[in-house]
Design a protein around this motif. Structure first.
Motif, PDB file in Angstrom:
ATOM      1  N   MET A 276     -24.406  28.153 -30.137  1.00 29.37           N
ATOM      2  CA  MET A 276     -23.740  26.862 -30.176  1.00 29.37           C
ATOM      3  C   MET A 276     -23.001  26.744 -31.513  1.00 29.37           C
ATOM      4  N   LYS A 277     -21.732  26.409 -31.450  1.00 36.56           N
ATOM      5  CA  LYS A 277     -20.915  26.249 -32.655  1.00 36.56           C
ATOM      6  C   LYS A 277     -21.310  24.968 -33.376  1.00 36.56           C
ATOM      7  N   LYS A 278     -21.268  25.038 -34.719  1.00 36.06           N
ATOM      8  CA  LYS A 278     -21.684  23.896 -35.548  1.00 36.06           C
ATOM      9  C   LYS A 278     -20.488  23.316 -36.293  1.00 36.06           C
ATOM     10  N   ILE A 279     -20.369  21.999 -36.238  1.00 35.11           N
ATOM     11  CA  ILE A 279     -19.281  21.266 -36.888  1.00 35.11           C
ATOM     12  C   ILE A 279     -19.883  20.279 -37.885  1.00 35.11           C
ATOM     13  N   LEU A 280     -19.243  20.175 -39.041  1.00 36.36           N
ATOM     14  CA  LEU A 280     -19.600  19.160 -40.034  1.00 36.36           C
ATOM     15  C   LEU A 280     -18.508  18.097 -40.032  1.00 36.36           C
ATOM     16  N   VAL A 281     -18.883  16.852 -39.758  1.00 35.33           N
ATOM     17  CA  VAL A 281     -17.947  15.721 -39.773  1.00 35.33           C
ATOM     18  C   VAL A 281     -18.163  14.956 -41.074  1.00 35.33           C
ATOM     19  N   VAL A 282     -17.077  14.783 -41.846  1.00 42.55           N
ATOM     20  CA  VAL A 282     -17.156  14.079 -43.130  1.00 42.55           C
ATOM     21  C   VAL A 282     -16.202  12.892 -43.089  1.00 42.55           C
ATOM     22  N   ASP A 283     -16.775  11.696 -43.061  1.00 43.82           N
ATOM     23  CA  ASP A 283     -15.981  10.462 -43.059  1.00 43.82           C
ATOM     24  C   ASP A 283     -16.864   9.352 -43.614  1.00 43.82           C
ATOM     25  N   ASP A 284     -16.302   8.515 -44.466  1.00 39.34           N
ATOM     26  CA  ASP A 284     -17.102   7.441 -45.061  1.00 39.34           C
ATOM     27  C   ASP A 284     -17.247   6.235 -44.143  1.00 39.34           C
ATOM     28  N   GLU A 285     -16.447   6.154 -43.098  1.00 39.23           N
ATOM     29  CA  GLU A 285     -16.562   5.045 -42.143  1.00 39.23           C
ATOM     30  C   GLU A 285     -17.667   5.390 -41.145  1.00 39.23           C
ATOM     31  N   ARG A 286     -18.823   4.765 -41.320  1.00 37.75           N
ATOM     32  CA  ARG A 286     -20.011   5.092 -40.534  1.00 37.75           C
ATOM     33  C   ARG A 286     -19.762   5.056 -39.026  1.00 37.75           C
ATOM     34  N   LEU A 287     -19.104   4.004 -38.540  1.00 40.68           N
ATOM     35  CA  LEU A 287     -18.880   3.867 -37.107  1.00 40.68           C
ATOM     36  C   LEU A 287     -18.006   5.003 -36.575  1.00 40.68           C
ATOM     37  N   LEU A 288     -16.928   5.306 -37.256  1.00 40.09           N
ATOM     38  CA  LEU A 288     -16.058   6.399 -36.819  1.00 40.09           C
ATOM     39  C   LEU A 288     -16.815   7.727 -36.864  1.00 40.09           C
ATOM     40  N   ARG A 289     -17.592   7.942 -37.905  1.00 39.67           N
ATOM     41  CA  ARG A 289     -18.377   9.165 -38.033  1.00 39.67           C
ATOM     42  C   ARG A 289     -19.337   9.298 -36.834  1.00 39.67           C
ATOM     43  N   GLU A 290     -19.999   8.209 -36.472  1.00 41.97           N
ATOM     44  CA  GLU A 290     -20.923   8.240 -35.338  1.00 41.97           C
ATOM     45  C   GLU A 290     -20.194   8.516 -34.029  1.00 41.97           C
ATOM     46  N   ILE A 291     -19.014   7.930 -33.855  1.00 39.33           N
ATOM     47  CA  ILE A 291     -18.214   8.169 -32.648  1.00 39.33           C
ATOM     48  C   ILE A 291     -17.814   9.643 -32.570  1.00 39.33           C
ATOM     49  N   LEU A 292     -17.365  10.198 -33.683  1.00 34.37           N
ATOM     50  CA  LEU A 292     -16.965  11.604 -33.707  1.00 34.37           C
ATOM     51  C   LEU A 292     -18.154  12.522 -33.421  1.00 34.37           C
ATOM     52  N   VAL A 293     -19.291  12.211 -34.009  1.00 30.85           N
ATOM     53  CA  VAL A 293     -20.492  13.017 -33.766  1.00 30.85           C
ATOM     54  C   VAL A 293     -20.832  13.005 -32.276  1.00 30.85           C
ATOM     55  N   ARG A 294     -20.854  11.827 -31.669  1.00 30.48           N
ATOM     56  CA  ARG A 294     -21.172  11.727 -30.232  1.00 30.48           C
ATOM     57  C   ARG A 294     -20.159  12.493 -29.383  1.00 30.48           C
ATOM     58  N   ARG A 295     -18.893  12.319 -29.715  1.00 26.82           N
ATOM     59  CA  ARG A 295     -17.828  12.979 -28.944  1.00 26.82           C
ATOM     60  C   ARG A 295     -17.956  14.494 -29.021  1.00 26.82           C
ATOM     61  N   LEU A 296     -18.202  15.008 -30.207  1.00 29.59           N
ATOM     62  CA  LEU A 296     -18.294  16.452 -30.373  1.00 29.59           C
ATOM     63  C   LEU A 296     -19.565  17.020 -29.740  1.00 29.59           C
ATOM     64  N   LYS A 297     -20.632  16.248 -29.740  1.00 28.14           N
ATOM     65  CA  LYS A 297     -21.849  16.687 -29.044  1.00 28.14           C
ATOM     66  C   LYS A 297     -21.589  16.808 -27.547  1.00 28.14           C
ATOM     67  N   LEU A 298     -20.783  15.886 -26.997  1.00 27.20           N
ATOM     68  CA  LEU A 298     -20.420  15.967 -25.581  1.00 27.20           C
ATOM     69  C   LEU A 298     -19.624  17.235 -25.275  1.00 27.20           C
ATOM     70  N   GLU A 299     -18.911  17.737 -26.276  1.00 31.48           N
ATOM     71  CA  GLU A 299     -18.139  18.976 -26.123  1.00 31.48           C
ATOM     72  C   GLU A 299     -19.023  20.213 -26.286  1.00 31.48           C
ATOM     73  N   GLY A 300     -20.313  20.000 -26.616  1.00 31.92           N
ATOM     74  CA  GLY A 300     -21.236  21.116 -26.720  1.00 31.92           C
ATOM     75  C   GLY A 300     -21.449  21.660 -28.120  1.00 31.92           C
ATOM     76  N   TYR A 301     -20.985  20.928 -29.125  1.00 36.65           N
ATOM     77  CA  TYR A 301     -21.193  21.355 -30.513  1.00 36.65           C
ATOM     78  C   TYR A 301     -22.517  20.814 -31.052  1.00 36.65           C
ATOM     79  N   ALA A 302     -23.094  21.547 -31.990  1.00 35.87           N
ATOM     80  CA  ALA A 302     -24.143  20.994 -32.843  1.00 35.87           C
ATOM     81  C   ALA A 302     -23.386  20.333 -33.982  1.00 35.87           C
ATOM     82  N   VAL A 303     -23.732  19.112 -34.344  1.00 35.92           N
ATOM     83  CA  VAL A 303     -22.926  18.363 -35.306  1.00 35.92           C
ATOM     84  C   VAL A 303     -23.785  17.843 -36.449  1.00 35.92           C
TER      85      VAL A 303
END
Length: 118
Positions: free
Chosen positions: A1-28
């Motif tokens: 499983m590919k791993k992605i690091l999401v870096v954003d200071d906006e907590r809500l956007l960061r959480e949305i991106l994490v959820r979205r990328l997990k749906l794509e099959g990434y470990a985040v």
């Protein structure tokens, strides 16, 4: 499983991106600042980094060199203040790609798939 690091200071956007990328099959993994991301990269190996430019402390552009010292992962820089000079600067500093906010879902997924070697 590919791993992605999401870096954003906006907590809500960061959480949305994490959820979205997990749906794509990434470990985040996620971080709220460049400094937090650098600490995380000392412990974890990732396949790509999705990095916001406007962060507390050092900016995304300022963080690129430090991130590359900790990891060989490609960095996709995102910004809400996109212009050609910014894109040129980011690419010269080693960014894999630059995406403008608000993010286009298909472009984000395509770009991270290419960056992570998926």
């Amino acid at each position: 499983m590919k791993k992605i690091l999401v870096v954003d200071d906006e907590r809500l956007l960061r959480e949305i991106l994490v959820r979205r990328l997990k749906l794509e099959g990434y470990a985040v993994f996620s971080a709220g600042s460049a400094e937090e991301a650098l600490d995380l990269l000392k412990k974890e190996t990732v396949d790509a980094v999705l990095l916001d430019n406007v962060l507390p402390g050092m900016s995304g552009l300022q963080a690129l060199e430090a991130l590359f010292r900790e990891s060989s992962a490609p960095v996709v820089l995102m910004t809400g203040h996109f212009d050609d000079d910014f894109r040129t600067d980011a690419m010269l500093l080693g960014a894999f790609a630059v995406l403008s906010k608000p993010l286009d879902d298909a472009a984000l997924c395509d770009c991270l798939a290419k960056a992570s070697g998926r």
